[in-house]
Scaffold this active site. Structure first.
Site, mmCIF file in Angstrom:
data_model
loop_
_atom_site.group_PDB
_atom_site.id
_atom_site.type_symbol
_atom_site.label_atom_id
_atom_site.label_comp_id
_atom_site.label_asym_id
_atom_site.label_seq_id
_atom_site.Cartn_x
_atom_site.Cartn_y
_atom_site.Cartn_z
ATOM 1 N N GLN A 1 -12.689 -0.777 -6.453
ATOM 2 C CA GLN A 1 -12.363 -2.024 -7.136
ATOM 3 C C GLN A 1 -13.486 -2.386 -8.099
ATOM 4 O O GLN A 1 -14.629 -2.564 -7.673
ATOM 5 C CB GLN A 1 -12.182 -3.123 -6.074
ATOM 6 C CG GLN A 1 -11.786 -4.461 -6.622
ATOM 7 C CD GLN A 1 -12.425 -5.593 -5.828
ATOM 8 O OE1 GLN A 1 -13.622 -5.617 -5.612
ATOM 9 N NE2 GLN A 1 -11.606 -6.538 -5.391
ATOM 10 N N SER B 1 -16.473 -7.380 -9.628
ATOM 11 C CA SER B 1 -17.733 -8.127 -9.768
ATOM 12 C C SER B 1 -18.637 -7.502 -10.818
ATOM 13 O O SER B 1 -18.643 -6.288 -11.010
ATOM 14 C CB SER B 1 -18.485 -8.145 -8.437
ATOM 15 O OG SER B 1 -17.780 -8.892 -7.486
ATOM 16 N N SER C 1 -17.763 -0.498 -3.523
ATOM 17 C CA SER C 1 -17.800 0.501 -2.459
ATOM 18 C C SER C 1 -16.823 1.618 -2.826
ATOM 19 O O SER C 1 -15.857 1.397 -3.554
ATOM 20 C CB SER C 1 -17.461 -0.132 -1.104
ATOM 21 O OG SER C 1 -16.368 -0.994 -1.206
ATOM 22 N N GLU D 1 -7.019 -9.553 0.194
ATOM 23 C CA GLU D 1 -8.299 -9.244 0.823
ATOM 24 C C GLU D 1 -8.464 -10.006 2.129
ATOM 25 O O GLU D 1 -9.160 -9.578 3.021
ATOM 26 C CB GLU D 1 -9.449 -9.593 -0.141
ATOM 27 C CG GLU D 1 -10.793 -9.026 0.287
ATOM 28 C CD GLU D 1 -11.889 -9.284 -0.739
ATOM 29 O OE1 GLU D 1 -11.682 -10.112 -1.635
ATOM 30 O OE2 GLU D 1 -12.942 -8.654 -0.633
ATOM 31 N N GLU E 1 -20.419 -20.857 0.308
ATOM 32 C CA GLU E 1 -20.389 -22.081 -0.507
ATOM 33 C C GLU E 1 -19.036 -22.206 -1.229
ATOM 34 O O GLU E 1 -18.430 -23.283 -1.254
ATOM 35 C CB GLU E 1 -21.542 -22.056 -1.525
ATOM 36 C CG GLU E 1 -22.923 -22.277 -0.894
ATOM 37 C CD GLU E 1 -23.384 -21.123 -0.014
ATOM 38 O OE1 GLU E 1 -22.984 -19.975 -0.268
ATOM 39 O OE2 GLU E 1 -24.131 -21.388 0.954
#
Lengths: 383, 420
Positions: free
Chosen positions: B138, B141, B173, B256, B390
């Site tokens: 994936q 990010s 990963s 996910e 958060e």
């Protein structure tokens, strides 16, 4: 790697049945009608902190007085699961009723003595004609040594003192643990045979009484191991179900505070849009969600009562977790309401006082953690 | 619609013969699933059939993921019936597709391809994805886009029938073993950030793809950095419409967190509380009163988290999932960190030592085959990966409690004009 000595049993049903939902709705409707915050606030400083009219509707008309009492003794024959749902609602309203003292603690103790003459009192209690109180301090915890503060002579006369008893004011009968001539015993004593003093209690919605017995005539309900077992079962049931009262209280604090933060404006914004406050409420929500699982697990274990050690474990886990969670919820409610939360006029203080008193009641969180240490084989440091 | 013909490459399987003809019948029950599993086992006995051939045949028999459409490895059956197929095949000693190795493909790429892929894309990608012949990763990010993923700056520029991609991705990963990647890239910098993103399938063998291990706090490298330089992606490998990539990515990210499902309650003392409790029992000389109280508090928290997860499972089992699931990851991250921290402290002098700092590339994360120091360090990632604690608190506050979002300054500004 060693594993825990105790294998994992099946987890009980942690959800609510339709019957339980219906019961909740019925109790909630009565409380909304007769036990709103203004009504509770208006009553707490009067000579009659309990509302006899409210208890008549809940106890007699809805049958909550005998909820845990089997039908053969005139009760509803319900289980701890239903009683837990009732306590969630009573906790959410900080309702001043004798449900915990009479319908849970005293009834559970009497049920343990059902062979020895208790059915008569149970029947009147279940019908809502009278209430009864279990004469132990509210701080009594499951696993405590049998109380020795009251002595009974061979003629069944009781002498001694018991402090901080809940729901004794207004009760017709007392179930009194006493050191009898042949060891531990439970006696039924008419309340008017005891001298009752009412100290000022922290929790304004659950008054305490100090009892003095001076040769009061008692009727023997159970002796020896039966008395011990009846008292232990009552304390376990009380502590386990108290978690549901604490859960209801915490849920009210979360809901009320969330609602307030959605309408309160400062700095030109709804204060509930500030991230520091949102994160505090998110954490509180997670605690309440977790408390619900713990409280339902305890109620389920009490209802099934398969393995006494598993019941004790579920109760200890629930008390160790839910007690501080409820206090935290009430403290957050006061803080996040700001100034209004410090006033007498706003009901937040009633919840804080109940939460703090409940934390001490029927075993502190630390007391329950100590019990767990033995139950799950995590022994204390030596010496 | 779903391209049944092209996916059924193995032809003569008895199970596959019927698959096409059921034509989306919603009435597939446990008995039929069991029957199909037995037919598959009869046609391809695990003892004499190669692993890859068996997995391909299983896919073609509709027993890969029974809730997928017929012809795409499924039977249009209720998801719960997967357990029936799995049990039947496992009992016969059939090989599985090693789901831990291909988690990104199974959990994220596949549902997205199913939801947004063209018939050709579904037919091309799903079968080798499921059998594990093609590993997926994936590419979401970026160094500058973590919690604010929509701010990503990897560019994809149209060039004839292709897109040319330049940028850098991180925390990937399986990138070093992957054949394909799901990728989101900026295709229009002139519109607000959520609207200028497009979703692609990226060929990891393209010469412009460079994968470098990303060494982490534990000493090893579970993840990678991926540098994309002039990578050419045919427009046929776009998933969803141009500019609609954010919405497509939501489907991926939603999946996910769906992982909790059937089965039964996890046993007491599962997870990180297990090794701490075991050490406490085995090493009385390490015990102190202060550590005892902390251990008991965390033991209670772990047990309550287990019960909370079980309550969520019970809710899902009766078809009424509550919002409680959103909180589970928050609880687990905190618990893992506190328990592993306590464990290192409890171990005293042994806690001063660490197993091995050698840079290795583990196949998967294994918390329990390693020492307490590793658990302590790796658990730090639990409150960062898959949504920081958060951000999760924001989600609970806004979606569960209904509190308002903080005022946003970045939603209506063209991406290229955002301060950075």
């Amino acid at each position: 790697m060693t594993t825990a000595k105790r294998p994992s049993p099946a987890v009980p049903d942690l959800l609510y049945s339709e019957v339980e939902d219906d019961l909740r709705a019925a109790v909630r409707a009565v409380l909304a009608d007769r036990c709103g915050p203004a009504a509770v606030l208006g009553r707490i400083e009067t000579a009659e902190p309990y509302d006899p009219g409210l208890w008549k509707v809940l106890g007699a008309d809805l049958g909550l007085a005998g909820l845990l009492v089997p039908e053969e003794y005139g009760g509803q024959g319900a289980s701890a699961r239903e009683a837990a749902v009732v306590l969630e609602e009573l906790g959410g309203a900080v309702a001043p009723t004798p449900f915990l003292g009479s319908a849970v603690l005293a009834a559970s103790a009497l049920l343990g003595c059902a062979e020895a003459g208790a059915p008569d009192l149970l029947g009147r209690l279940a019908a809502g004609e009278v209430t009864a109180a279990l004469a132990v301090p509210l701080t009594a915890a499951p696993g405590d040594a049998f109380p020795q503060g009251v002595r009974a002579d061979a003629a069944g006369r009781l002498t001694g003192r018991v402090t901080s008893v809940v729901d004794a004011l207004g009760a017709a009968a007392l179930v009194v643990p006493a050191a009898g001539p042949d060891g531990p015993a439970l006696y039924e004593v008419a309340a008017d045979a005891a001298a009752l003093a009412a100290p000022v209690s922290l929790d304004l919605t659950r008054p305490l009484a100090d009892l003095t017995l001076d040769g009061a005539p008692g009727r023997l309900l159970a002796a020896g191991g039966a008395a011990r077992a009846a008292l232990e079962r009552a304390l376990l049931t009380g502590a386990g179900l108290l978690a549901s009262e604490q859960l209801g209280l915490a849920q009210w604090c979360l809901d009320e505070t969330t609602g307030y933060l959605k309408q309160r404006h400062q700095f030109g914004r709804v204060v509930g849009s500030f991230q520091s406050l949102k994160h505090r409420l998110a954490d509180l929500w997670l605690e309440v969600v977790s408390a619900r699982a713990a409280a339902r697990n305890a109620a389920g274990a009490l209802a099934a009562w398969d393995d006494p050690a598993e019941v004790a474990l579920a109760v200890a886990v629930a008390q160790a977790y839910v007690s501080p969670a409820a206090v935290h919820a009430a403290e957050e409610a006061v803080q996040l309401h700001g100034g209004i939360g410090m006033t007498w006029e706003h009901p937040a203080h009633l919840y804080l006082k109940r939460a703090k008193a409940d934390e001490i009641a029927l075993g502190t969180p630390g007391r329950h953690r100590r019990a767990l240490a033995g139950l799950v084989d995590l022994p204390a440091a030596a010496g | 619609m779903a391209g049944t013909g092209s996916a059924n490459g193995t032809g003569g399987m008895p199970g596959a013969g019927g698959t096409g003809s059921t034509g989306g019948a919603g009435g597939v029950g446990a008995a039929e699933v069991r029957e199909r599993a037995r037919a598959l086992l009869a046609a391809c006995p695990p003892r004499t059939t190669g692993r890859r051939d068996f997995l391909r045949a299983r896919f073609d028999a509709g027993l890969a993921w029974v809730h997928f459409p017929a012809g795409l490895g499924g039977l249009d059956a209720p998801r719960a019936l997967q357990a029936v197929a799995d049990a039947e095949l496992a009992a016969a000693g059939a090989p599985d597709n090693d789901p831990r190795r291909i988690g990104i493909g199974l959990g994220m790429a596949a549902p997205t391809i199913l939801a947004y892929g063209t018939p050709e894309q579904r037919a091309r990608f799903l079968r080798p994805l499921w059998t594990g012949e093609e590993v997926w990763c994936q590419l979401f990010s970026e160094p500058g886009a973590g919690s604010d993923l929509a701010g990503l700056r990897t560019r994809a520029v149209r060039d004839g029938g292709d897109w040319v991609v330049d940028g850098q991705k991180v925390w990937t990963s399986s990138a070093h073993t992957a054949r394909w990647a799901i990728l989101i890239a900026r295709t229009d910098p002139d519109v607000p950030k959520h609207r200028g993103i497009t979703y692609f399938v990226c060929d990891m063998t393209d010469p412009g793809v460079e994968v470098r291990p990303l060494r982490q706090i534990t000493g090893e490298a579970e993840f990678n950095e991926v540098f994309l330089t002039g990578v050419r992606i045919p427009d046929a490998h776009r998933l969803g419409a141009v500019g609609d990539g954010w919405r497509v990515a939501q489907a991926t990210l939603m999946n996910e967190r769906v992982a909790i499902g059937g089965g039964s309650a996890v046993p007491r003392e599962s997870g990180m509380v297990g090794p701490v409790a075991a050490t406490w029992r085995e090493r009385p000389e390490l015990r102190t009163p202060e550590l005892h109280d902390r251990l008991l508090r965390l033991w209670v928290d772990a047990e309550v988290a287990r019960l909370t997860a079980e309550r969520v499972r019970q809710q899902m089992a009766v078809g009424t999932p509550g919002p409680e699931g959103s909180g589970l990851k928050l609880s687990m991250a905190r618990l893992n960190q506190q328990l592993s921290g306590l464990e290192v402290e409890l171990l005293g002098e042994q806690g001063l030592r660490y197993g091995d700092w050698t840079m290795v590339r583990p196949g998967s994360v294994d918390f329990y085959g390693r020492d307490a120091g590793y658990r302590y360090l790796r658990a730090k990632g639990n409150s960062i990966e898959g949504g920081t604690s958060e951000i999760l608190r924001n989600i609970v506050a806004e979606r569960v409690l209904g509190l308002p979002a903080e005022p946003r300054t970045d939603k209506d500004v063209p991406w290229k004009d955002l301060p950075r």
